[in-house]
Design an enzyme around this catalytic site. Structure first.
Site, PDB file in Angstrom:
ATOM      1  CG  HIS A  36      -5.871   1.840  -0.739  1.00  0.00           C
ATOM      2  ND1 HIS A  36      -5.852   2.332   0.794  1.00  0.00           N
ATOM      3  CD2 HIS A  36      -6.175   0.758  -0.766  1.00  0.00           C
ATOM      4  CE1 HIS A  36      -6.010   1.145   1.357  1.00  0.00           C
ATOM      5  NE2 HIS A  36      -6.336   0.139   0.499  1.00  0.00           N
ATOM      6  CG  HIS A  88      -1.756  -1.114   1.147  1.00  0.00           C
ATOM      7  ND1 HIS A  88      -1.379  -2.462   1.531  1.00  0.00           N
ATOM      8  CD2 HIS A  88      -3.172  -1.183   0.910  1.00  0.00           C
ATOM      9  CE1 HIS A  88      -2.259  -3.314   1.477  1.00  0.00           C
ATOM     10  NE2 HIS A  88      -3.450  -2.600   1.190  1.00  0.00           N
ATOM     11  CD  GLU A 105     -22.271  -6.513  23.448  1.00  0.00           C
ATOM     12  OE1 GLU A 105     -22.120  -5.566  22.441  1.00  0.00           O
ATOM     13  OE2 GLU A 105     -23.145  -6.523  24.022  1.00  0.00           O
ATOM     14  CG  HIS A 145     -31.545 -12.674  24.288  1.00  0.00           C
ATOM     15  ND1 HIS A 145     -32.029 -12.123  23.261  1.00  0.00           N
ATOM     16  CD2 HIS A 145     -31.181 -11.738  25.490  1.00  0.00           C
ATOM     17  CE1 HIS A 145     -32.035 -10.406  23.790  1.00  0.00           C
ATOM     18  NE2 HIS A 145     -31.338 -10.403  24.762  1.00  0.00           N
TER      19      HIS A 145
HETATM   20  C1  LIG Z   1     -11.973  -4.635   8.886  1.00  0.00           C
HETATM   21  C2  LIG Z   1     -11.483  -4.306   7.456  1.00  0.00           C
HETATM   22  N1  LIG Z   1     -12.156  -4.051   6.316  1.00  0.00           N
HETATM   23  C3  LIG Z   1     -11.437  -3.957   5.203  1.00  0.00           C
HETATM   24  C4  LIG Z   1     -10.022  -4.129   5.077  1.00  0.00           C
HETATM   25  C5  LIG Z   1      -9.611  -3.733   3.493  1.00  0.00           C
HETATM   26  N2  LIG Z   1      -8.871  -2.185   3.506  1.00  0.00           N
HETATM   27  C6  LIG Z   1      -7.765  -2.259   3.749  1.00  0.00           C
HETATM   28  S1  LIG Z   1      -7.300  -0.580   3.859  1.00  0.00           S
HETATM   29  C7  LIG Z   1      -8.880  -0.137   3.235  1.00  0.00           C
HETATM   30  C8  LIG Z   1      -9.135   1.154   2.849  1.00  0.00           C
HETATM   31  C9  LIG Z   1      -8.866   1.984   4.221  1.00  0.00           C
HETATM   32  O1  LIG Z   1      -9.088   3.250   3.905  1.00  0.00           O
HETATM   33  P1  LIG Z   1      -8.115   4.227   4.701  1.00  0.00           P
HETATM   34  O2  LIG Z   1      -8.087   3.982   6.238  1.00  0.00           O
HETATM   35  O3  LIG Z   1      -8.487   5.869   4.343  1.00  0.00           O
HETATM   36  O4  LIG Z   1      -6.618   4.030   4.389  1.00  0.00           O
HETATM   37  P2  LIG Z   1      -5.903   5.036   2.928  1.00  0.00           P
HETATM   38  O5  LIG Z   1      -6.382   4.509   1.703  1.00  0.00           O
HETATM   39  O6  LIG Z   1      -6.345   6.359   3.382  1.00  0.00           O
HETATM   40  O7  LIG Z   1      -4.611   4.539   2.938  1.00  0.00           O
HETATM   41  C10 LIG Z   1      -9.732  -1.211   3.348  1.00  0.00           C
HETATM   42  C11 LIG Z   1     -11.057  -1.068   2.966  1.00  0.00           C
HETATM   43  C12 LIG Z   1      -9.357  -4.329   6.270  1.00  0.00           C
HETATM   44  N3  LIG Z   1      -8.173  -4.312   6.129  1.00  0.00           N
HETATM   45  N4  LIG Z   1     -10.080  -4.351   7.454  1.00  0.00           N
END
Ligand SMILES: Cc1ncc(C[n+]2csc(CCOP(=O)(O)OP(=O)(O)O)c2C)c(N)n1
Ligand SMILES: [Mg+2]
Length: 658
Positions: free
Chosen positions: A264, A35, A409, A470
Site C-alpha cells: 500500500h 504508495h 455539516e 450547543h
Molecule cells: C482522513 C484520512 N485518514 C487517514 C489517512 C491515511 N491513509 C492514507 S491511505 C490509507 C488507506 C486507504 O485505503 P484504501 O483507500 O483502500 O487505499 P489502498 O490501500 O487500496 O490504496 C490511509 C489510512 C488519510 N490519508 N486520510
C-alpha cells in the site's frame, strides 16, 4: 523511425497502462516515499478514463468546460502525475523525478494550483469524494443556466474514502439531488493501510449506494481497461442518477506483494521493481519512456479532445454578452462581490440580532447575484441564511440558490469547496458549536485558498437554554488558528455590514462570520468601515487612559455599560472593539500601538477560550475569558454565572486597573 498511427485498433493499450505503472513506481522509488499499491492496481481505471472519456485539453489544462477529475484517493498522486505527464500536460520527466521533493510541482498529495491538470487538493480521505459532489451541483446549475457548459465530474476513490463518514453524507445528498453527471470509479481492492478490510469494512457497497439513489455498476476484472471503459459509457448514459462503478482490482498488481497491505504505502524493493517490469515486458531502466507509447496515448486523446477548447471558446463568443460576462467570472480569478446600491434599513427601535442583520445583507447580495449559492445543514431557520426569492436547488430546479444540505455539516463543507473550485462564491451555515463538524473541509478551503463564506450563528454561551453542547467555547480559538482563514465576530449591525463588506471585497481565502442570536442595540460608536482593520477604538478618553478594554461580539455591549459606569467614579477607560483578532495582528506597529498604547494596561473580555488572546495579553490575570464549558439556562443568567454581566465586569475591570 516511428510509424505514423492511423488506427486506434493497432495500438496495444495495455502497453500504455504498463508505462504509467513503470513511471509511478520509479517516482516512488526515487522519492523513497509514496504508495505503489494503487499505482499498480488502479492504472487501468485511470487510463480508461483519460484515454476514452475525460474531456480535457493538455495544452489548456484549465479550460473551463473540461470534465473535472478528483483523485479522492490522494495517496495515488504518483499514478495521477504519471498519467498527466504521459497524456501531454505541461509536466516534464524531470518533474516526475522530483516527486515529493521540495518545491516540486509534483507534491506528496495532489494540490490544486501547483500541478497542471489537478482539479482539487486531496489527501484526507473522503474529502475529494464530497468535493466532487459540489462540482457536480455547480455543473448542473451552470448547464441549466448557460447551456454551453456541460461536463461530467469523475472521482477515483478507494476503500478508505468510502469508509469515511463524509462519503456517506455526500453520496446521500448526491443521490437525492440526482446528480447524474457524477461518476465515481471505486478502486475496490479489499485492502487498506493496516491490512485486509475484512477486519473493518463489511458493507455491501453496491447495496449502500443503490439505497442512496445511485446507479451501481460492477466491473469484475479491474485489470481490463475495456470493461472499465464500457462501464463508464454506461454510466454516462444514465440521465437520472449518479453512478458508482465498483472496480474489483488487485492492490500492487504484478508485485511480489500483490494483494497485501504491504504494497500500500512503502516504496518497492529493487528486485520487486525488476520483477514487475519483467512481467510487464519493460526494460529495467528507471524513468525510461517509450516515444511510441507516449505518441499512441496522445493520439488516442487528441482524436477525441483536440477540438474541444476551440469549440468552447467559439461557443462562448456566441452567447449573449451578459451571459458571457457571467461565465467569465466563473472562469476567472477575481471573485470580489460588490455591494451594489446596498442600503441597510435599520429597525425603528435600533435593536437587531446580528444574525438578522446578516439575513438582510445576504438576501440583498445573493438574490440577484449569479455567482452566489449556499445553504444550511438543516438550520436555515436559526441561521437565517435562506434567500427568500432564491428558489431551492433540486433535480426539478437546478437554478435554485438555496441548498438544503440536511444534517450533513461535513459534506456541506466539502461541497462548498467544490462549488468554489467551479468558480462560485459560495456560503454555508450552521451553529458555531457545530463548526467542528466541518472543520476538515475548512482546512481544505484554507489550503486551496477558496473564498468561501461560513455563517456560524449562536456564537457563545449566550445560546442559553440549549446548554453546553450547543455553546461554543473553544471554536473561535480553533478557527483563529487556521492559517489563511479570516474570523469575524461582529458586535452589532454596523459591524456585521462591515464584516460582509470586507469578506466580499476580497477575492480569495475563506472567512467565517460568527453571529449572536440575540437582539442587540445598534451602537453609535461602532463603524462598518473600521472592521477590515480587525480592531479599532470605539470609545476613547480625553486624558491618557487608565486602561484599555478589548472585546468582541455581544460582550462589547456589556463592556461599554461597565466602562460608562466606571466613568462616573472617575476612571478613564478606552474601549476597543476587536471583531477580527487575526486582521488586527497583521496591521502595522504604528496602528496597533495607536489602538493599544504601550505602557497602558489592557484587559480582554470575550466569553471564549483565553488562548486566542494570549497573542495580545501576556498576563492571564487580564483575560476575562472562558476556559470551561457553559451550562443550560436563560442566557442572561448564564452570562451572570460566568461573570460576564455588566455589574461583575465593572467590578473586575475596576479591580484590575486600580
Ligand atoms: C482522513 C484520512 N485518514 C487517514 C489517512 C491515511 N491513509 C492514507 S491511505 C490509507 C488507506 C486507504 O485505503 P484504501 O483507500 O483502500 O487505499 P489502498 O490501500 O487500496 O490504496 C490511509 C489510512 C488519510 N490519508 N486520510
Ligand atoms: Mg483499498
Amino acid at each position: 523511425m516511428i510509424n505514423p498511427i492511423t488506427d486506434i485498433k493497432e495500438i496495444n493499450q495495455n502497453r500504455i497502462i504498463n508505462q504509467i505503472r513503470c513511471l509511478g513506481i520509479d517516482m516512488i522509488h526515487e522519492a523513497n516515499s509514496g504508495h505503489p499499491g494503487i499505482v499498480l492496481g488502479a492504472a487501468p481505471a485511470i487510463y480508461a478514463l483519460y484515454a476514452h472519456h475525460l474531456k480535457f485539453d493538455p495544452e489548456h489544462p484549465d479550460y473551463y468546460n473540461r470534465d473535472r477529475f478528483v483523485m479522492s484517493a490522494g495517496h495515488g498522486s504518483a499514478l495521477l502525475y504519471a498519467t498527466l505527464f504521459l497524456a501531454g500536460f505541461p509536466i516534464s520527466l524531470e518533474d516526475l523525478k522530483n516527486f515529493r521533493k521540495l518545491d516540486s510541482i509534483t507534491p506528496g498529495h495532489p494540490e490544486v494550483g501547483i500541478t497542471p491538470g489537478v482539479d482539487c487538493t486531496t489527501g484526507p480521505l473522503g474529502q475529494g469524494f464530497a468535493t466532487a459532489v459540489g462540482m457536480a451541483i455547480a455543473e448542473a446549475q451552470l448547464r441549466e443556466k448557460y447551456k454551453i457548459i456541460d461536463h461530467y465530474t469523475y472521482v477515483l476513490c478507494g476503500d478508505g474514502d468510502l469508509m469515511e463518514g463524509i462519503s456517506y453524507e455526500a453520496a446521500s445528498l448526491a443521490g437525492t439531488l440526482k446528480l447524474n453527471r457524477l461518476i465515481v470509479l471505486y478502486d475496490s481492492n479489499n485492502v487498506c493501510l493496516d491490512g485486509n478490510v475484512k477486519q473493518t469494512f463489511h458493507d455491501n457497497i453496491g447495496m449502500r449506494f443503490i439505497s442512496q439513489g445511485w446507479n451501481v455498476i460492477s466491473v469484475e476484472d479491474g485489470n481490463s481497461y475495456e470493461l472499465i471503459s464500457k462501464a463508464i459509457t454506461e454510466a454516462k448514459a444514465n440521465t437520472e442518477k449518479p453512478t458508482l462503478i465498483e472496480i474489483k482490482s488487485t492492490i500492487g498488481k504484478y508485485s511480489k506483494l500483490e494483494g497485501t497491505h504491504e504494497v500500500h504505502g512503502s516504496p518497492l524493493k529493487d528486485d520487486d521493481i525488476s520483477f514487475i517490469k519483467e512481467k510487464m515486458g519493460f526494460r529495467d531502466i528507471p524513468f525510461q519512456v517509450s516515444q511510441n507509447i507516449s505518441d499512441e496515448f496522445r493520439y488516442i486523446i487528441s482524436e477525441r479532445c483536440n477540438h474541444l477548447y476551440d469549440q468552447f471558446m467559439e461557443q462562448l463568443l456566441k452567447v449573449p454578452a451578459v451571459d458571457k460576462a457571467e461565465i467569465e467570472f466563473f472562469m476567472g480569478n477575481d471573485k470580489k462581490i460588490e455591494f451594489k446600491n446596498y442600503i441597510y434599513e435599520a429597525p425603528e427601535d435600533h435593536i437587531e440580532s446580528p444574525r438578522d442583520t446578516s439575513r438582510k445583507v445576504l438576501n440583498a447580495v445573493v438574490s440577484n447575484n449569479p455567482f452566489m449559492i449556499g445553504g444550511a445543514a438543516d438550520t436555515f431557520g436559526p441561521n437565517k441564511t435562506y434567500i427568500v426569492d432564491g428558489g431551492d436547488f433540486s433535480k426539478e430546479n437546478r437554478l435554485g440558490k438555496n441548498i438544503f444540505y440536511g444534517v450533513r455539516e461535513h459534506a456541506m463543507g466539502a461541497i462548498t469547496n467544490g462549488l468554489s473550485l467551479m468558480g462560485y462564491r459560495p456560503y454555508c451555515s450552521t451553529f458555531l458549536s457545530f463548526s467542528d463538524y466541518l472543520k476538515p473541509a475548512l482546512r481544505m478551503a484554507s489550503l486551496m485558498n477558496l473564498a468561501n463564506v461560513y455563517v456560524f450563528t449562536h456564537d457563545s454561551i449566550s445560546v442559553g437554554e440549549d446548554g453546553p453542547t450547543h455553546q461554543p467555547v473553544e471554536q473561535l480559538l480553533g478557527l483563529r488558528s487556521l492559517p489563511n482563514f479570516d474570523v469575524f465576530r461582529p458586535a452589532d449591525a454596523n459591524e456585521v455590514i462591515g464584516s460582509y463588506k470586507t469578506i466580499f471585497g476580497k477575492s480569495s481565502s475563506p472567512a467565517a462570520i460568527c453571529l449572536s442570536r440575540n437582539k442587540l442595540p445598534i451602537l453609535d460608536c461602532t463603524k462598518a468601515n473600521e472592521v477590515e482593520k480587525g480592531g479599532y477604538i470605539v470609545q476613547d478618553t480625553v486624558e491618557k487612559p487608565d486602561g484599555v478594554v478589548i472585546s468582541s461580539g455581544e460582550e462589547l455591549h456589556f463592556v461599554l455599560e461597565a466602562v460608562n459606569h466606571l466613568k462616573t467614579v472617575g476612571m478613564n477607560i478606552r474601549v476597543v472593539s476587536m471583531p477580527n483578532l487575526g486582521r488586527f495582528l497583521k496591521q502595522n506597529d504604528e496602528y496597533k500601538e495607536s489602538v493599544l498604547p504601550i505602557g497602558v494596561r489592557k484587559i480582554v473580555v470575550e466569553a471564549s477560550s483565553s488562548m486566542s488572546w494570549n497573542q495580545l495579553i501576556f498576563n492571564d490575570k487580564y483575560l476575562i475569558t472562558l476556559d470551561q464549558f457553559g451550562t443550560s439556562g436563560p442566557y442572561k443568567e448564564v452570562y451572570k454565572k460566568y461573570g460576564f454581566d455588566p455589574v461583575q465586569l465593572e467590578e473586575k475591570i475596576e479591580e484590575l486597573l486600580k
